[in-house]
Design a protein around this motif. Sequence first.
Motif, PDB file in Angstrom:
ATOM      1  N   VAL A   1      12.177 -54.476  65.738  1.00 45.22           N
ATOM      2  CA  VAL A   1      13.046 -53.336  65.446  1.00 45.22           C
ATOM      3  C   VAL A   1      12.519 -52.147  66.242  1.00 45.22           C
ATOM      4  O   VAL A   1      11.349 -51.797  66.134  1.00 45.22           O
ATOM      5  N   ASP A   2      13.367 -51.562  67.060  1.00 46.62           N
ATOM      6  CA  ASP A   2      12.972 -50.428  67.890  1.00 46.62           C
ATOM      7  C   ASP A   2      14.090 -49.386  67.827  1.00 46.62           C
ATOM      8  O   ASP A   2      15.253 -49.720  68.064  1.00 46.62           O
ATOM      9  N   PRO A   3      13.771 -48.136  67.500  1.00 46.13           N
ATOM     10  CA  PRO A   3      14.831 -47.141  67.334  1.00 46.13           C
ATOM     11  C   PRO A   3      15.427 -46.685  68.655  1.00 46.13           C
ATOM     12  O   PRO A   3      14.820 -46.815  69.714  1.00 46.13           O
ATOM     13  N   ALA A   4      16.628 -46.149  68.570  1.00 43.12           N
ATOM     14  CA  ALA A   4      17.285 -45.540  69.729  1.00 43.12           C
ATOM     15  C   ALA A   4      16.749 -44.117  69.938  1.00 43.12           C
ATOM     16  O   ALA A   4      16.087 -43.545  69.073  1.00 43.12           O
ATOM     17  N   LEU A   5      17.051 -43.571  71.098  1.00 40.30           N
ATOM     18  CA  LEU A   5      16.649 -42.202  71.455  1.00 40.30           C
ATOM     19  C   LEU A   5      17.887 -41.356  71.660  1.00 40.30           C
ATOM     20  O   LEU A   5      18.851 -41.803  72.296  1.00 40.30           O
ATOM     21  N   ASP A   6      17.863 -40.127  71.153  1.00 42.10           N
ATOM     22  CA  ASP A   6      18.981 -39.205  71.373  1.00 42.10           C
ATOM     23  C   ASP A   6      18.441 -37.779  71.304  1.00 42.10           C
ATOM     24  O   ASP A   6      18.609 -37.075  70.315  1.00 42.10           O
ATOM     25  N   THR A   7      17.789 -37.346  72.365  1.00 39.73           N
ATOM     26  CA  THR A   7      17.189 -36.010  72.422  1.00 39.73           C
ATOM     27  C   THR A   7      18.259 -34.980  72.769  1.00 39.73           C
ATOM     28  O   THR A   7      19.068 -35.200  73.682  1.00 39.73           O
ATOM     29  N   PRO A   8      18.291 -33.853  72.080  1.00 36.98           N
ATOM     30  CA  PRO A   8      19.260 -32.809  72.435  1.00 36.98           C
ATOM     31  C   PRO A   8      19.098 -32.362  73.885  1.00 36.98           C
ATOM     32  O   PRO A   8      17.974 -32.189  74.376  1.00 36.98           O
ATOM     33  N   GLY A   9      20.213 -32.160  74.550  1.00 40.58           N
ATOM     34  CA  GLY A   9      20.159 -31.753  75.946  1.00 40.58           C
ATOM     35  C   GLY A   9      19.580 -30.375  76.169  1.00 40.58           C
ATOM     36  O   GLY A   9      19.134 -30.056  77.281  1.00 40.58           O
ATOM     37  N   ASP A  10      19.553 -29.542  75.104  1.00 38.38           N
ATOM     38  CA  ASP A  10      18.988 -28.202  75.254  1.00 38.38           C
ATOM     39  C   ASP A  10      17.541 -28.121  74.776  1.00 38.38           C
ATOM     40  O   ASP A  10      16.996 -27.025  74.667  1.00 38.38           O
ATOM     41  N   ALA A  11      16.904 -29.256  74.495  1.00 43.37           N
ATOM     42  CA  ALA A  11      15.479 -29.233  74.170  1.00 43.37           C
ATOM     43  C   ALA A  11      14.711 -28.640  75.344  1.00 43.37           C
ATOM     44  O   ALA A  11      15.031 -28.890  76.505  1.00 43.37           O
ATOM     45  N   THR A  12      13.693 -27.871  75.051  1.00 50.02           N
ATOM     46  CA  THR A  12      13.017 -27.108  76.109  1.00 50.02           C
ATOM     47  C   THR A  12      12.404 -28.004  77.170  1.00 50.02           C
ATOM     48  O   THR A  12      12.443 -27.681  78.362  1.00 50.02           O
ATOM     49  N   VAL A  13      11.825 -29.125  76.764  1.00 50.75           N
ATOM     50  CA  VAL A  13      11.219 -30.009  77.747  1.00 50.75           C
ATOM     51  C   VAL A  13      12.286 -30.585  78.676  1.00 50.75           C
ATOM     52  O   VAL A  13      12.036 -30.817  79.867  1.00 50.75           O
ATOM     53  N   VAL A  14      13.500 -30.759  78.172  1.00 49.72           N
ATOM     54  CA  VAL A  14      14.601 -31.266  78.995  1.00 49.72           C
ATOM     55  C   VAL A  14      15.058 -30.202  79.983  1.00 49.72           C
ATOM     56  O   VAL A  14      15.217 -30.471  81.183  1.00 49.72           O
ATOM     57  N   THR A  15      15.266 -28.991  79.500  1.00 51.39           N
ATOM     58  CA  THR A  15      15.765 -27.941  80.392  1.00 51.39           C
ATOM     59  C   THR A  15      14.732 -27.588  81.459  1.00 51.39           C
ATOM     60  O   THR A  15      15.100 -27.284  82.606  1.00 51.39           O
ATOM     61  N   ALA A  16      13.443 -27.628  81.114  1.00 55.74           N
ATOM     62  CA  ALA A  16      12.408 -27.355  82.121  1.00 55.74           C
ATOM     63  C   ALA A  16      12.421 -28.415  83.212  1.00 55.74           C
ATOM     64  O   ALA A  16      12.309 -28.104  84.409  1.00 55.74           O
ATOM     65  N   LEU A  17      12.574 -29.670  82.817  1.00 62.84           N
ATOM     66  CA  LEU A  17      12.622 -30.748  83.808  1.00 62.84           C
ATOM     67  C   LEU A  17      13.878 -30.631  84.667  1.00 62.84           C
ATOM     68  O   LEU A  17      13.821 -30.815  85.890  1.00 62.84           O
ATOM     69  N   CYS A  18      14.990 -30.294  84.053  1.00 61.90           N
ATOM     70  CA  CYS A  18      16.232 -30.137  84.817  1.00 61.90           C
ATOM     71  C   CYS A  18      16.125 -28.996  85.825  1.00 61.90           C
ATOM     72  O   CYS A  18      16.592 -29.119  86.966  1.00 61.90           O
ATOM     73  N   ARG A  19      15.527 -27.869  85.411  1.00 63.80           N
ATOM     74  CA  ARG A  19      15.349 -26.756  86.355  1.00 63.80           C
ATOM     75  C   ARG A  19      14.453 -27.159  87.518  1.00 63.80           C
ATOM     76  O   ARG A  19      14.712 -26.798  88.680  1.00 63.80           O
TER      77      ARG A  19
END
Length: 383
Positions: free
Chosen positions: A285-303
């Motif tokens: 059993v392994d859970p799915a991932l669904d991180t908010p797109g506006d999470a800071t680590v996401v926006t920093a990587l996108c920038r």
Amino acid sequence: MSEAETLLRALVRIPSVNPRDGAGDGGETQVAEYVRDWLERRGVAATLYEVLPGRHNVVAVVPGRRAETVALVSHLDTVETYGMTVEPYDGQVRDGRLYGRGACDAKGPLAAFLLALAALAAGKPPPRTVVLAGVCDEEHAYRGVLGLLETLAGLPVAGAVVGEPTDLVPAIAHKGVVRYTVRTTGRAGHSSRPAEAVNAITLMAPVLAHLAATAPAVAPHPLLGPATRSVTRIRGGTGPNTIPGSCEADIDRRTLPGEDPDAVWDADRAELAALGAQVDPPFTVDPALDTPGDATVVTALCRALDGHGRPCEVRGMPFGTDASKLARAGIPSVVFGPGSVTDAHAAAESVALADVELAALVVETALREATAGSGPEGVGRCG
């Protein structure tokens, strides 16, 4: 030879096949020791943590101007080398690509993270403390990342970048999985007198037909598409002249974010029981991932990606990663790395060295930015 090529070749030349609960560690600890020594030569403190008997994670820290922490996590283990068409542990380079088991999944991402961490350590302290972790057992039962969560317990972890081959795009969602065995029971007998027996393989046939024809009843995810259900192994029969009394098949049910694994199994059990089959409790059993797109680590990587002229639109990935376990513990996580999943586990596994170098630059850039909020908002405490 570039530093990326030297480092990745050294990592690939250390066999680290996941033993899948067999004897030994497959070489995970040897890779962990290499990572520790490589970092310590560059002034970065690193420590080995035993997660399972003889099997270790390696964790390194670059202190930042704040205690708030961003984690870089990639795994040390690889899958087996059966059927490879290139030498698995040579690290041969052709046309700018380095070949070998783990080159893509996930020693390429690990090498990129190491290069980024070394660059951070050589400059001014980053805005946030950075922890790099090389973890064991990702390819089997993800016990390395669970051990890492214990190591990080109580730290203000603001986010994590998890190294996997994503073609240098930020992945914020991936499917989970519930794997279970379904079985049918008949009555064994001599194949010359089939009317006196009950063929378990024949009983399994309508179950397999149903699974092939019936999709899971759940709405598609915008980044991941539909949930899926696949038969991956089947076993039945004891000899060519015996009617089989038992048959079993393994089922791989890929779940979407928001699905409860227990509820998924309960529904499948009821559905298949109506066809006369018995369904065992899940063995994975392994859970799915669904991180908010506006999470800071996401926006920093996108920038950072945008700044390096790369596409920065978030995506979903079909495969599972250690990111879902970090996210479940309250750490917003994004999956990122050089290489393509089509090259992972492949007979001629490889990764472009230029992409490893670019991934290192992107991660370094993201971590030099303010990768977490200035206060408690957006900061999870592990454990």
